[in-house]
Write a protein that holds these residues in place. Structure first.
Motif, PDB file in Angstrom:
ATOM      1  N   CYS A 163       0.834  -1.210   0.000  1.00  0.00           N
ATOM      2  CA  CYS A 163       0.000   0.000   0.000  1.00  0.00           C
ATOM      3  C   CYS A 163       0.867   1.257   0.000  1.00  0.00           C
ATOM      4  O   CYS A 163       0.558   2.240  -0.708  1.00  0.00           O
ATOM      5  CB  CYS A 163      -0.927  -0.002   1.210  1.00  0.00           C
ATOM      6  N   CYS A 164       1.945   1.253   0.771  1.00  0.00           N
ATOM      7  CA  CYS A 164       2.853   2.411   0.777  1.00  0.00           C
ATOM      8  C   CYS A 164       3.472   2.623  -0.598  1.00  0.00           C
ATOM      9  O   CYS A 164       3.593   3.765  -1.075  1.00  0.00           O
ATOM     10  CB  CYS A 164       3.943   2.211   1.826  1.00  0.00           C
ATOM     11  N   ALA A 165       3.870   1.531  -1.247  1.00  0.00           N
ATOM     12  CA  ALA A 165       4.511   1.634  -2.555  1.00  0.00           C
ATOM     13  C   ALA A 165       3.545   2.150  -3.615  1.00  0.00           C
ATOM     14  O   ALA A 165       3.874   3.060  -4.386  1.00  0.00           O
ATOM     15  CB  ALA A 165       5.073   0.273  -2.965  1.00  0.00           C
ATOM     16  N   VAL A 166       2.343   1.579  -3.659  1.00  0.00           N
ATOM     17  CA  VAL A 166       1.366   1.991  -4.668  1.00  0.00           C
ATOM     18  C   VAL A 166       0.964   3.448  -4.468  1.00  0.00           C
ATOM     19  O   VAL A 166       0.898   4.235  -5.433  1.00  0.00           O
ATOM     20  CB  VAL A 166       0.122   1.083  -4.612  1.00  0.00           C
ATOM     21  N   THR A 167       0.706   3.844  -3.234  1.00  0.00           N
ATOM     22  CA  THR A 167       0.306   5.221  -2.959  1.00  0.00           C
ATOM     23  C   THR A 167       1.435   6.193  -3.284  1.00  0.00           C
ATOM     24  O   THR A 167       1.195   7.269  -3.841  1.00  0.00           O
ATOM     25  CB  THR A 167      -0.102   5.369  -1.488  1.00  0.00           C
ATOM     26  N   GLY A 168       2.658   5.817  -2.945  1.00  0.00           N
ATOM     27  CA  GLY A 168       3.792   6.683  -3.240  1.00  0.00           C
ATOM     28  C   GLY A 168       3.981   6.902  -4.730  1.00  0.00           C
ATOM     29  O   GLY A 168       4.189   8.036  -5.184  1.00  0.00           O
ATOM     30  N   GLU A 169       3.900   5.829  -5.511  1.00  0.00           N
ATOM     31  CA  GLU A 169       4.052   5.977  -6.960  1.00  0.00           C
ATOM     32  C   GLU A 169       2.901   6.764  -7.569  1.00  0.00           C
ATOM     33  O   GLU A 169       3.109   7.592  -8.463  1.00  0.00           O
ATOM     34  CB  GLU A 169       4.145   4.598  -7.613  1.00  0.00           C
ATOM     35  N   GLY A 170       1.699   6.514  -7.088  1.00  0.00           N
ATOM     36  CA  GLY A 170       0.553   7.204  -7.659  1.00  0.00           C
ATOM     37  C   GLY A 170       0.540   8.679  -7.356  1.00  0.00           C
ATOM     38  O   GLY A 170       0.290   9.509  -8.252  1.00  0.00           O
ATOM     39  N   ILE A 171       0.835   9.066  -6.097  1.00  0.00           N
ATOM     40  CA  ILE A 171       0.714  10.465  -5.678  1.00  0.00           C
ATOM     41  C   ILE A 171       1.977  11.266  -5.954  1.00  0.00           C
ATOM     42  O   ILE A 171       1.896  12.465  -6.265  1.00  0.00           O
ATOM     43  CB  ILE A 171       0.344  10.522  -4.180  1.00  0.00           C
ATOM     44  N   LEU A 172       3.144  10.651  -5.851  1.00  0.00           N
ATOM     45  CA  LEU A 172       4.390  11.403  -5.991  1.00  0.00           C
ATOM     46  C   LEU A 172       5.091  11.200  -7.331  1.00  0.00           C
ATOM     47  O   LEU A 172       6.102  11.857  -7.583  1.00  0.00           O
ATOM     48  CB  LEU A 172       5.350  11.014  -4.867  1.00  0.00           C
ATOM     49  N   VAL A 173       4.581  10.325  -8.166  1.00  0.00           N
ATOM     50  CA  VAL A 173       5.210  10.114  -9.476  1.00  0.00           C
ATOM     51  C   VAL A 173       4.197  10.327 -10.607  1.00  0.00           C
ATOM     52  O   VAL A 173       4.316  11.266 -11.393  1.00  0.00           O
ATOM     53  CB  VAL A 173       5.837   8.707  -9.586  1.00  0.00           C
ATOM     54  N   ILE A 174       3.198   9.464 -10.683  1.00  0.00           N
ATOM     55  CA  ILE A 174       2.295   9.479 -11.830  1.00  0.00           C
ATOM     56  C   ILE A 174       1.442  10.739 -11.867  1.00  0.00           C
ATOM     57  O   ILE A 174       1.368  11.433 -12.891  1.00  0.00           O
ATOM     58  CB  ILE A 174       1.413   8.222 -11.827  1.00  0.00           C
ATOM     59  N   LYS A 175       0.789  11.070 -10.761  1.00  0.00           N
ATOM     60  CA  LYS A 175      -0.114  12.220 -10.745  1.00  0.00           C
ATOM     61  C   LYS A 175       0.608  13.540 -10.958  1.00  0.00           C
ATOM     62  O   LYS A 175       0.165  14.361 -11.775  1.00  0.00           O
ATOM     63  CB  LYS A 175      -0.898  12.231  -9.417  1.00  0.00           C
ATOM     64  N   PRO A 176       1.730  13.832 -10.267  1.00  0.00           N
ATOM     65  CA  PRO A 176       2.432  15.092 -10.536  1.00  0.00           C
ATOM     66  C   PRO A 176       2.925  15.219 -11.969  1.00  0.00           C
ATOM     67  O   PRO A 176       2.840  16.286 -12.568  1.00  0.00           O
ATOM     68  CB  PRO A 176       3.602  15.054  -9.544  1.00  0.00           C
ATOM     69  N   ILE A 177       3.446  14.122 -12.530  1.00  0.00           N
ATOM     70  CA  ILE A 177       3.939  14.188 -13.904  1.00  0.00           C
ATOM     71  C   ILE A 177       2.782  14.385 -14.874  1.00  0.00           C
ATOM     72  O   ILE A 177       2.878  15.148 -15.845  1.00  0.00           O
ATOM     73  CB  ILE A 177       4.740  12.915 -14.245  1.00  0.00           C
ATOM     74  N   SER A 178       1.669  13.707 -14.621  1.00  0.00           N
ATOM     75  CA  SER A 178       0.489  13.891 -15.466  1.00  0.00           C
ATOM     76  C   SER A 178       0.016  15.342 -15.435  1.00  0.00           C
ATOM     77  O   SER A 178      -0.292  15.936 -16.480  1.00  0.00           O
ATOM     78  CB  SER A 178      -0.625  12.953 -15.005  1.00  0.00           C
ATOM     79  N   ASP A 179      -0.028  15.945 -14.244  1.00  0.00           N
ATOM     80  CA  ASP A 179      -0.433  17.351 -14.132  1.00  0.00           C
ATOM     81  C   ASP A 179       0.574  18.272 -14.804  1.00  0.00           C
ATOM     82  O   ASP A 179       0.202  19.270 -15.429  1.00  0.00           O
ATOM     83  CB  ASP A 179      -0.583  17.729 -12.662  1.00  0.00           C
ATOM     84  N   ALA A 180       1.868  17.946 -14.664  1.00  0.00           N
ATOM     85  CA  ALA A 180       2.893  18.776 -15.276  1.00  0.00           C
ATOM     86  C   ALA A 180       2.790  18.747 -16.799  1.00  0.00           C
ATOM     87  O   ALA A 180       2.918  19.774 -17.463  1.00  0.00           O
ATOM     88  CB  ALA A 180       4.276  18.315 -14.829  1.00  0.00           C
ATOM     89  N   LEU A 181       2.571  17.569 -17.361  1.00  0.00           N
ATOM     90  CA  LEU A 181       2.430  17.457 -18.811  1.00  0.00           C
ATOM     91  C   LEU A 181       1.203  18.209 -19.304  1.00  0.00           C
ATOM     92  O   LEU A 181       1.228  18.853 -20.358  1.00  0.00           O
ATOM     93  CB  LEU A 181       2.349  15.984 -19.222  1.00  0.00           C
ATOM     94  N   GLU A 182       0.119  18.146 -18.530  1.00  0.00           N
ATOM     95  CA  GLU A 182      -1.095  18.871 -18.912  1.00  0.00           C
ATOM     96  C   GLU A 182      -0.873  20.379 -18.844  1.00  0.00           C
ATOM     97  O   GLU A 182      -1.243  21.111 -19.764  1.00  0.00           O
ATOM     98  CB  GLU A 182      -2.246  18.468 -18.002  1.00  0.00           C
ATOM     99  N   ALA A 183      -0.254  20.840 -17.756  1.00  0.00           N
ATOM    100  CA  ALA A 183       0.018  22.272 -17.633  1.00  0.00           C
ATOM    101  C   ALA A 183       1.038  22.724 -18.673  1.00  0.00           C
ATOM    102  O   ALA A 183       0.916  23.804 -19.266  1.00  0.00           O
ATOM    103  CB  ALA A 183       0.534  22.586 -16.231  1.00  0.00           C
ATOM    104  N   GLY A 184       2.043  21.891 -18.921  1.00  0.00           N
ATOM    105  CA  GLY A 184       3.038  22.230 -19.930  1.00  0.00           C
ATOM    106  C   GLY A 184       2.458  22.276 -21.318  1.00  0.00           C
ATOM    107  O   GLY A 184       2.854  23.091 -22.154  1.00  0.00           O
TER     108      GLY A 184
END
Length: 328
Positions: free
Chosen positions: A269-290
């Motif tokens: 659970c720690c691993a999945v949440t960490g990847e989802g919130i600190l890797v996938i979601k920020p990068i997805s938002d960054a690509l959208e904003a970029g």
């Protein structure tokens, strides 16, 4: 990791369930790596994205540690070793499988899991810093934090500095069944060391979450931090408690398999949440904003009226603020 020999049906069901969870985590890790390298390559042609790409090495380390932890957890499973390794490599002797169990304890509890937890904490703290930390400093911080852990676990497993003062069942790393099947176990002493690390980590993590929440004004980001904090602060103590309780049962008992599953799911659970919130979601938002910002070039902005320049500067300042918070 699950050792329910009393019922072959239950044994197979729990083994398959564990392999499914680990496989899904490996797939998520590969997807996270794709996101990281996509943003890395995209930022070379889009200067705006360079602000979001400053910690790509640290994110890569987070995903790499989770991936390696998943692989070691697979090797702990007798089901996986029989089904997927035996057809391709010669059968391992009993003592070799026992050494593999020792190595897995040191790598999972002593290095890979503490490493991805510390990396996760580093990314969280980096999100509120005015200046992006240097990648070399981040890597040094993570490794020097984890080195004492892996050394201590290695001493307890391979060298046994306490000698015969501790009962054997408190430091055993494996059990051999009648059919020469080796079941990996969690030594109680190593569980105590991991519990101490978990207690210190949870206190540090709680303080970091409080600092981040005191600065974040965006509702969506606050929800992410609450979600991340809730999962880590519940799953990690639960995992440490389950590790301590594994000493109460034999690996052949069905209840041991249930407790071992709780141990696994805590880290999962720690691993999945960490990847989802600190890797996938920020990068997805960054690509959208970029993507939106790329429609305006510096040369075009120079030809805009003063009113339009002010509007775009205000918009960019808001997005940049989000970018600083999303870096972690």
């Amino acid at each position: 990791m699950l050792f329910m020999t009393a019922s072959p049906v239950l044994n197979s069901a729990f083994d398959i369930t564990t392999v499914t969870f680990i496989s899904s985590l490996i797939i998520l890790s590969v997807l996270s790596l794709c996101f990281i390298f996509h943003l890395r390559f995209k930022s070379k042609s889009v200067p705006y994205l360079q602000n979001f790409n400053s910690l790509w090495t640290v994110r890569f380390l987070l995903v790499l540690f989770i991936f390696l932890w998943s692989v070691v957890e697979l090797l702990r499973l007798p089901f996986f070793r029989r089904r997927f390794l035996s057809p391709y490599i010669p059968s391992l002797e009993v003592y070799q499988q026992a050494n593999l169990c020792k190595l897995s304890v040191v790598l999972t509890l002593g290095f890979f899991e503490p490493a991805f937890l510390v990396t996760l904490l580093f990314l969280l703290n980096a999100s509120i810093r005015k200046k992006t930390p240097n990648d070399a400093w981040a890597i040094t911080f993570v490794f020097f934090t984890c080195v004492p852990q892996v050394v201590l676990h290695g001493l307890l497993v391979f060298y046994n500095p306490l000698g015969n003062q501790v009962p054997a069942f408190l430091r055993q790393t494996s059990v051999v069944l009648e059919n020469n099947t080796v079941l990996c176990t969690y030594p109680f002493l190593n569980s105590v060391v991991f519990a101490a690390f978990s207690a210190a980590y949870c206190a540090w993590f709680l303080f970091s979450c409080w600092r981040v929440l005191s600065l974040v004004i965006n509702k969506g980001l606050r929800i992410r931090i609450y979600g991340l904090g809730s999962v880590v602060l519940v799953a990690l103590p639960l995992q440490a408690s389950a590790l301590a309780f594994t000493v109460l049962w034999n690996p052949e008992d069905g209840i041991y398999g249930v407790v071992s599953l709780v141990v696994f799911l805590g880290a999962f659970c720690c691993a999945v949440t960490g990847e989802g919130i600190l890797v996938i979601k920020p990068i997805s938002d960054a690509l959208e904003a970029g993507g939106h910002s790329c429609r305006w070039t510096t040369r075009r902005q120079e030809t805009l009226p003063p009113e339009r320049k002010m509007e775009e500067q205000d918009r960019d300042s808001v997005v940049d603020l989000e970018g600083v918070l999303l870096r972690g």
